[in-house]
Motif scaffolding. Structure first.
Motif, short mmCIF file in Angstrom:
data_model
loop_
_atom_site.label_atom_id
_atom_site.label_comp_id
_atom_site.label_asym_id
_atom_site.label_seq_id
_atom_site.Cartn_x
_atom_site.Cartn_y
_atom_site.Cartn_z
N LEU A 173 18.59 63.50 37.16
CA LEU A 173 19.32 64.32 36.19
C LEU A 173 19.25 65.79 36.62
CD1 LEU A 173 17.79 62.44 33.18
CD2 LEU A 173 20.27 62.67 33.54
N GLY A 174 20.26 66.56 36.26
CA GLY A 174 20.22 67.99 36.56
C GLY A 174 20.55 68.25 38.02
N ALA A 175 19.56 68.65 38.80
CA ALA A 175 19.78 69.08 40.19
C ALA A 175 20.48 68.02 41.04
CB ALA A 175 18.46 69.48 40.82
N LYS A 212 23.89 63.41 34.32
CA LYS A 212 24.05 64.12 33.04
C LYS A 212 23.54 63.24 31.90
CE LYS A 212 27.22 67.36 34.52
NZ LYS A 212 26.61 67.38 35.84
N TYR A 254 13.46 65.71 34.43
CA TYR A 254 14.11 66.85 35.09
C TYR A 254 13.02 67.68 35.76
CZ TYR A 254 18.39 66.47 32.16
OH TYR A 254 19.53 66.06 31.51
N GLU A 298 15.97 71.55 37.47
CA GLU A 298 16.85 72.11 36.42
C GLU A 298 16.02 72.90 35.39
OE1 GLU A 298 20.15 71.79 36.32
OE2 GLU A 298 20.82 71.80 34.23
N VAL A 299 14.85 72.35 35.02
CA VAL A 299 13.99 73.05 34.06
C VAL A 299 13.28 74.21 34.75
CG1 VAL A 299 11.86 72.85 32.71
CG2 VAL A 299 13.62 71.09 32.51
N THR A 336 13.83 73.83 28.07
CA THR A 336 13.33 72.49 27.70
C THR A 336 13.84 72.09 26.32
OG1 THR A 336 11.30 73.48 26.90
CG2 THR A 336 11.19 72.52 29.05
N ILE A 361 17.54 71.04 26.70
CA ILE A 361 17.70 69.72 27.34
C ILE A 361 17.20 68.62 26.39
CG2 ILE A 361 16.97 68.24 29.26
CD1 ILE A 361 16.97 70.70 31.04
#
Ligand SMILES: O=c1ccn([C@@H]2O[C@H](COP(=O)(O)O)[C@@H](O)[C@H]2O)c(=O)[nH]1
Length: 279
Positions: free
Chosen positions: A221-223, A227, A246, A249-250, A264, A267
């Motif tokens: 998820l994220g990078a 999604k 994640y 991204e975080v 955080t 998300i």
């Protein structure tokens, strides 16, 4: 110690489903104004602890980024794990261990025995020497209320070459791993303690996770492009068992503590909508 599955359920219900990966990449250290050495990694981890330890359900330190620095890295990892656990978070160490059974027993002792220095709540494991070779890890987890997350359908593009290969009975390698894990969770009340790793990037593969019984660690998820909305499509029958993870991204929101907390919380809110989870 209560079973890992029960502890994970309680932690996710209390703090939300998000698992934050602790991956001190050299690029992230530079972006945070820190040096790419043990002092930099120690400061990075301390900021994560100060910002997030009291509000995230599960942290997933990536062992590789600590192993880079030998014994200094191991000390930083131990200290970070201790502080996060003291703040009430669960620790899932991403070390992807696997070997012949007698060696797996030593890994199980290292990570799942509460009297050992690198003790964590759960660990990731590689099943490619056969799921049965991980039996000592499952036994140690069972003995001490720990968890094991077994790689099944990983988030990287190279995974399908091995994981989608067919066995003589027509099932894929991944499906046979999922089926073996399911057997280990039979009879567990609530969420089981033996989980699978399934990436958010796998798309529609037709694998059946409905009987798993345990948690599903979802990286990618994220990078890596996954999604929250992808979770509904991939895990229609298991949304309450999904542990979305994640890292970059975080962490990209740091080093400012308030920004890390905002990220955080944002998300977690998105995940709770996607998963329909309480909190
Ligand atoms: O299939 C897998 C299994 C593990 N990982 C690990 O998760 C994180 C992902 O980091 P991001 O920054 O959120 O991309 C990393 O530690 C991987 O080793 C995975 O990505 N896929």
């Amino acid at each position: 110690m209560p079973a890992f599955g029960a502890r994970l359920r309680a932690a996710m219900d209390m703090r939300g489903p998000l698992c934050v990966g602790i991956d001190p990449h050299a690029q992230l250290l530079a972006a945070w104004g820190l040096s790419d050495d043990p002092a930099g990694v120690a400061s990075f981890c301390q900021i994560v602890v100060d910002a997030l330890a009291d509000r995230v359900a599960v942290f997933k330190p990536q062992s590789a980024f600590f192993e880079r620095f030998g014994s200094s890295g191991a000390q930083i990892l131990e200290s970070t794990i201790r502080q996060l656990r003291e703040a009430g978070a669960l620790i899932l160490l991403d070390a992807k261990r696997g070997d012949i059974g007698s060696t797996v027993a030593a890994y199980a002792d290292a990570y799942l025995n509460p009297s050992m220095p690198m003790y964590v709540d759960a660990i990731t494991a590689s099943p490619f020497l056969g799921v049965g070779s991980l039996a000592p890890m499952f036994a140690e987890a069972h003995r001490h209320g720990g968890g094991v997350f077994v790689l099944a359908l990983t988030s990287n593009k190279e995974g399908p070459e091995v994981q989608h290969a067919r066995l003589p009975d027509g099932r894929t390698v991944a499906q046979s791993i999922i089926d073996e894990i399911s057997q280990l969770n039979v009879g567990e009340p609530g969420l089981g303690s033996i989980g699978a790793v399934v990436g958010a990037t796998i798309g529609d593969t037709g694998h059946d996770l409905s009987g798993l019984g345990g948690p599903i660690l979802v990286p990618g998820l994220g990078a890596q492009g996954g999604k929250p909305d992808d979770l509904r499509a991939i895990f229609p029958g298991n949304l309450s068992a999904v542990l979305p993870s994640y890292s970059r991204e975080v962490l990209g929101a740091g080093p400012d503590v308030a920004s890390l907390r905002r990220m955080t919380s944002k998300i977690n809110d998105e995940l709770m909508i996607a998963l329909g989870s309480p909190k």
